[in-house]
Design a protein around this motif. Structure first.
Motif, PDB file in Angstrom:
ATOM      1  N   ALA A 167       6.817   7.695  -3.082  1.00  0.00           N
ATOM      2  CA  ALA A 167       7.615   6.887  -2.854  1.00  0.00           C
ATOM      3  C   ALA A 167       8.796   7.372  -1.556  1.00  0.00           C
ATOM      4  CB  ALA A 167       8.809   7.755  -3.890  1.00  0.00           C
ATOM      5  N   PRO A 168       8.168   6.101  -0.324  1.00  0.00           N
ATOM      6  CA  PRO A 168       8.866   6.061   0.916  1.00  0.00           C
ATOM      7  C   PRO A 168      10.849   6.221   0.289  1.00  0.00           C
ATOM      8  CG  PRO A 168       8.479   4.207   0.602  1.00  0.00           C
ATOM      9  CD  PRO A 168       7.810   4.838  -0.870  1.00  0.00           C
ATOM     10  N   ASP A 169      10.927   7.704   0.893  1.00  0.00           N
ATOM     11  CA  ASP A 169      12.499   8.488   1.504  1.00  0.00           C
ATOM     12  C   ASP A 169      13.468   6.981   2.130  1.00  0.00           C
ATOM     13  OD1 ASP A 169      14.328  10.528  -0.045  1.00  0.00           O
ATOM     14  OD2 ASP A 169      14.435  11.929   1.470  1.00  0.00           O
ATOM     15  N   GLN A 194       0.434  -1.003  -0.104  1.00  0.00           N
ATOM     16  CA  GLN A 194       0.200   0.363  -0.026  1.00  0.00           C
ATOM     17  C   GLN A 194       1.206   1.435  -0.217  1.00  0.00           C
ATOM     18  OE1 GLN A 194      -3.013  -0.466   3.570  1.00  0.00           O
ATOM     19  NE2 GLN A 194      -4.499  -1.709   2.738  1.00  0.00           N
ATOM     20  N   LYS A 195       2.174   1.227   0.775  1.00  0.00           N
ATOM     21  CA  LYS A 195       3.367   2.739   0.649  1.00  0.00           C
ATOM     22  C   LYS A 195       3.675   2.732  -0.535  1.00  0.00           C
ATOM     23  CE  LYS A 195       3.494   1.857   5.866  1.00  0.00           C
ATOM     24  NZ  LYS A 195       4.572   1.646   7.027  1.00  0.00           N
ATOM     25  N   THR A 196       3.939   1.362  -1.505  1.00  0.00           N
ATOM     26  CA  THR A 196       4.798   1.692  -2.583  1.00  0.00           C
ATOM     27  C   THR A 196       3.511   1.480  -3.631  1.00  0.00           C
ATOM     28  OG1 THR A 196       4.922  -0.838  -2.400  1.00  0.00           O
ATOM     29  CG2 THR A 196       6.829   1.133  -1.101  1.00  0.00           C
ATOM     30  N   LYS A 256       6.021  11.184  -6.512  1.00  0.00           N
ATOM     31  CA  LYS A 256       5.495   9.665  -6.626  1.00  0.00           C
ATOM     32  C   LYS A 256       6.061   8.582  -7.708  1.00  0.00           C
ATOM     33  CE  LYS A 256       1.663  12.747  -5.390  1.00  0.00           C
ATOM     34  NZ  LYS A 256       0.252  13.073  -5.296  1.00  0.00           N
ATOM     35  N   ILE A 257       5.541   7.808  -7.118  1.00  0.00           N
ATOM     36  CA  ILE A 257       5.768   6.291  -7.869  1.00  0.00           C
ATOM     37  C   ILE A 257       4.769   6.179  -9.048  1.00  0.00           C
ATOM     38  CG2 ILE A 257       5.905   3.650  -7.902  1.00  0.00           C
ATOM     39  CD1 ILE A 257       6.210   3.908  -5.113  1.00  0.00           C
TER      40      ILE A 257
END
Length: 365
Positions: A233-235, A225-227, A345-346
């Motif tokens: 995008a998580p840093d 869900q986070k990706t 953002k991905i």
């Protein structure tokens, strides 16, 4: 290549085996068994445990107790062959031909989860020798530097994998209350989209979802869900080859391909020429790459960068599969990549071969 034969090729998903509980007995009868000893492998706490099974004329017996089903394996003394089973109350019957143990021709049944496991093993067994042969040919192609043949084998393997995946999905859908279904799902996680995995996981019985085998899938879905595409995008920050810390966020404003790879990963190295070609084509058009290596030694990492002519930014914490960025992004197989837009953002995931070039052509034309 994807190692899809999650049972026959030895996916070890051990759990704790508590003292007490109900009894089980394993009764084995294997023709052509020349070994006088087999081992029952499982886990107690954080330690692997191997019980000795004495074999006489191919027959063996072992009894124990457990308060819940435990995934285990019976393996040969040289650990080159084996088969899976569940330790659970009742009499577990093991029959088959020892000469065919390596390709899954052993039947295990007599208890609920073992009956389900046996059903699944018979579904995948015809594909085991095919995939083993493909793996052998792939390794030979890699060792000889024949990247064209290696890529052709990958394409063929992916085609066979799709057929197998369809059978695996059908099994999960028809066995919502079986622990074998979560075992199958865990082996398929890298072949399913987040939506597919989520739907199949949701179809399982609640007790199966909350089992120690099902919980890792729920955790994986939280990472997914986070990706997911469209998410920020998580840093992360990691050192480059000179020891300088590099943050993903420092590339904000550009299209960035976060590329997870390693020097020891054959498919990664086979894909690198394609990535190099695309990088050279778009590096002056607001596009760059941040390579994240799952290597363990700096020398091997740097040598692969040089040998493959990877002239973009590279980082690693040299922690193998415990790489912090890989864990943050839920990476459990490589090569893997995430295309991130200028807004952070991905945009897309796992673009390989022509797919990466086609995507960038749409974005940067």
């Amino acid at each position: 290549m994807k190692n899809m034969m999650l049972l026959a090729l030895g996916l070890y998903l051990f759990s704790s085996c508590q003292r007490g509980g109900d009894g089980y007995t394993i009764q084995g009868n294997l023709t052509h068994m020349t070994d006088s000893v087999l081992y029952l492998a499982r886990q107690e706490g954080n330690m692997p445990v191997f019980d000795t099974l004495s074999v006489t004329n191919g027959k063996f017996s072992f009894s124990g107790k457990t308060d819940h089903p435990v995934f285990a394996q019976i393996i040969t003394s040289d650990q080159r062959s084996g088969f899976p089973l569940y330790l659970e109350p009742g009499t577990i019957e093991v029959t088959g031909d020892a000469d065919s143990m390596a390709i899954g021709k052993v039947s295990v049944g007599g208890t609920p989860n073992n009956d389900d496991l046996n059903e699944f093993m018979h579904i995948q067994q015809p594909y085991v020798p095919i995939m083993m042969a493909m793996q052998s040919n792939y390794v030979q192609a890699q060792m000889s530097g024949d990247s064209v043949t290696a890529r052709q084998i990958e394409v063929t393997t992916d085609s066979i994998q799709n057929v197998i995946n369809g059978k695996m999905v059908a099994f999960v859908q028809s066995h919502p209350k079986s622990l074998v279904s979560v075992l199958v799902l865990r082996g398929m996680m890298n072949d399913l989209t987040s939506d597919q995995l989520s739907q199949l996981y949701a179809s399982l019985d609640t007790a199966v979802q909350h089992s120690e085998y099902g919980q890792p899938i729920g955790a994986r879905l939280q990472v997914e869900q986070k990706t997911s595409i469209g998410s920020a995008a998580p840093d992360f920050t990691m050192n480059d080859t000179t020891g300088k810390p590099v943050s993903l966020s420092s590339f904000r404003g550009k299209y960035v391909l976060v590329d997870f790879w390693a020097s020891w990963c054959g498919p990664c190295r086979a894909e690198n020429p394609n990535v190099v070609k695309i990088y050279n084509q778009y590096k002056d058009k607001n596009f760059t790459i941040l390579g994240v290596s799952l290597d363990q030694t700096k020398d091997a990492w740097e040598k692969a960068i040089k040998d493959d002519h990877l002239t973009w930014n590279h980082v690693s914490d040299l922690q193998f599969w415990d790489n912090s960025a890989a864990q943050l992004y839920g990476v459990e197989a490589i090569p893997a990549n995430f295309l991130i837009g200028p807004d952070g953002k991905i945009i897309a995931k796992d673009l390989r071969g022509d797919a990466l070039g086609q995507k960038l052509a749409q974005l940067l034309q």
